[in-house]
Design a protein around this motif. Structure first.
Motif, mmCIF file in Angstrom:
data_model
loop_
_atom_site.group_PDB
_atom_site.id
_atom_site.type_symbol
_atom_site.label_atom_id
_atom_site.label_comp_id
_atom_site.label_asym_id
_atom_site.label_seq_id
_atom_site.Cartn_x
_atom_site.Cartn_y
_atom_site.Cartn_z
ATOM 1 N N SER A 318 1.280 -5.819 1.938
ATOM 2 C CA SER A 318 1.372 -6.301 3.310
ATOM 3 C C SER A 318 0.043 -6.131 4.044
ATOM 4 O O SER A 318 -0.400 -7.027 4.775
ATOM 5 C CB SER A 318 2.483 -5.561 4.056
ATOM 6 N N PHE A 319 -0.600 -4.979 3.838
ATOM 7 C CA PHE A 319 -1.876 -4.755 4.524
ATOM 8 C C PHE A 319 -2.971 -5.630 3.925
ATOM 9 O O PHE A 319 -3.758 -6.237 4.662
ATOM 10 C CB PHE A 319 -2.291 -3.288 4.450
ATOM 11 N N GLN A 322 -1.891 -9.373 4.997
ATOM 12 C CA GLN A 322 -1.617 -9.718 6.394
ATOM 13 C C GLN A 322 -2.074 -8.667 7.405
ATOM 14 O O GLN A 322 -1.854 -8.828 8.606
ATOM 15 C CB GLN A 322 -0.113 -9.945 6.581
ATOM 16 N N LYS A 324 -0.779 -5.773 7.868
ATOM 17 C CA LYS A 324 0.419 -5.163 8.451
ATOM 18 C C LYS A 324 0.840 -3.948 7.639
ATOM 19 O O LYS A 324 0.734 -3.940 6.408
ATOM 20 C CB LYS A 324 1.588 -6.153 8.468
ATOM 21 N N LYS A 326 4.142 -0.947 7.606
ATOM 22 C CA LYS A 326 5.425 -0.536 8.177
ATOM 23 C C LYS A 326 5.617 0.965 8.029
ATOM 24 O O LYS A 326 5.355 1.542 6.976
ATOM 25 C CB LYS A 326 6.577 -1.267 7.485
ATOM 26 N N VAL A 333 6.353 -1.635 12.897
ATOM 27 C CA VAL A 333 5.421 -2.451 12.123
ATOM 28 C C VAL A 333 4.085 -2.490 12.865
ATOM 29 O O VAL A 333 4.031 -2.908 14.028
ATOM 30 C CB VAL A 333 5.949 -3.881 11.919
ATOM 31 N N GLN A 335 0.477 -3.979 13.351
ATOM 32 C CA GLN A 335 -0.333 -5.161 13.064
ATOM 33 C C GLN A 335 -1.773 -4.886 13.499
ATOM 34 O O GLN A 335 -2.045 -4.600 14.657
ATOM 35 C CB GLN A 335 0.196 -6.380 13.821
ATOM 36 N N GLU A 337 -5.788 -6.020 13.970
ATOM 37 C CA GLU A 337 -6.552 -7.219 14.254
ATOM 38 C C GLU A 337 -7.786 -7.247 13.374
ATOM 39 O O GLU A 337 -8.486 -6.241 13.220
ATOM 40 C CB GLU A 337 -6.966 -7.264 15.724
#
Length: 343
Positions: A318-319, A322, A324, A326, A333, A335, A337
């Protein structure tokens, strides 16, 4: 667009391009922010006046004649760094594109110069800057030719360069040397580089098989094995090239300690995924040592519940893909930039 690359090699290919893009960004963003420029103060007003009248080709002569040898070395250091790194990126980019299209003889041939020659100059520049600059500036080209430097000297340069990266304990200098220079090692690139450049090879350990030409009659099974070798090892050497280049650039362009570099995290998370994605790679102790050291440094507390976030495969993917993460304690979650790499 992928034309022939088997699906199982897609992640290795994408990760290799991701690492290439980090290196290319060092050049592009570095030139934009002018970190490769050299600034200095004149010793007198007279020097300032003289300097404005100097022809470009007389620059080094004037600097040396007027006691600015340190300025010459800084100019050469920075310009060799950016020029070699730029050359490295161009060859790597074309090699990856050709591999993607199934043109493996071209891909391997293009990999030879950046991994065997460009990378050695960057290693030498990092490991022994004064020795390199004196040799490059004063001596004949054969004294700094990567093709002439002895095996023992290459191994010494690589070992010293690794010690100056921020992850020296993770990298095995003997393995990195063997990948690029030892014909006797079955995993080395040397055999395939020679096969890519020559129709027939007769040296020990790289002989052409009977009734054959190197690469010319490769069938689908041969190409699969070539791809397997390529994507098992190229990402590792590019990961190393990133660590090396960042250490080199950091000698004249510092980043604030407080800056969290998301690209560095993506780079390391991607490395763990790359190793786990290949059974060939995951059985290699050199790669597993890097993974183990990365995992030991993975510490991040959730800003909502203050508990440590676990980094399983899901969070790593995920990281990496995207940005992201969790927290499985409070289900928050996070997020991040994606900003520009800061020098």
């Amino acid at each position: 667009m992928r034309i022939k690359l088997p699906k199982e090699f897609h992640f290795g290919h994408d990760y290799a391009f991701f690492l290439h893009d980090i290196l290319a960004d060092i050049v592009v963003s570095g030139e934009k922010s002018r970190i490769f420029d050299t600034k200095f103060e004149f010793k007198s007003k007279e020097h300032s006046k003289q300097f404005k009248l100097i022809k470009k080709w007389d620059l080094f002569y004037w600097l040396e004649a007027n006691g600015y040898k340190d300025v010459i070395y800084e100019i050469v250091y920075k310009q060799v760094c950016v020029a070699i790194l730029s050359d490295f990126c161009q060859f790597i980019h074309e090699a990856l594109k050709n591999s993607e299209k199934g043109k493996l003889v071209v891909a391997y041939t293009l990999m030879r110069k950046p991994l065997k020659e460009d990378l050695l100059i960057l290693e030498w520049l990092l490991s022994e800057p004064i020795t390199f600059l004196n040799t490059f500036y004063h001596d004949d080209p054969e004294t700094y030719s990567p093709l002439i430097i002895s095996a023992e000297r290459k191994a010494e340069i690589i070992q010293k360069a690794i010690c100056k990266t921020n992850k020296p304990e993770m990298l095995n200098p003997k393995f990195i040397y063997a990948l690029r220079y030892e014909k006797s090692k079955p995993f080395s690139f040397e055999t395939l580089w020679h096969h890519g450049m020559h129709l027939v090879t007769t040296f020990n350990n790289i002989q052409t098989t009977r009734q054959n030409f190197n690469f010319i009659f490769s069938n689908n099974e041969d190409k699969y094995e070539q791809w397997k070798h390529f994507y098992s090892l190229v990402p590792f050497l590019l990961y190393y090239a990133v660590l090396l280049s960042e250490a080199l650039v950091s000698t004249f362009a510092k980043r604030p300690e407080s800056v969290i570099d998301l690209v560095d995290m993506q780079r390391d998370f991607g490395f763990i995924l790359y190793v786990g994605n290949s059974s060939y790679v995951s059985n290699n102790r050199n790669f597993m040592r890097v993974v183990s050291d990365i995992k030991r440094t993975l510490t991040l507390k959730c800003p909502k519940c203050s508990k440590s976030i676990s980094f399983g495969i899901g969070n790593l993917k995920s990281f990496y893909q995207q940005l992201k993460i969790k927290c499985f304690h409070c289900n928050a979650v996070l997020q991040f930039e994606h900003g520009k790499r800061k020098m």
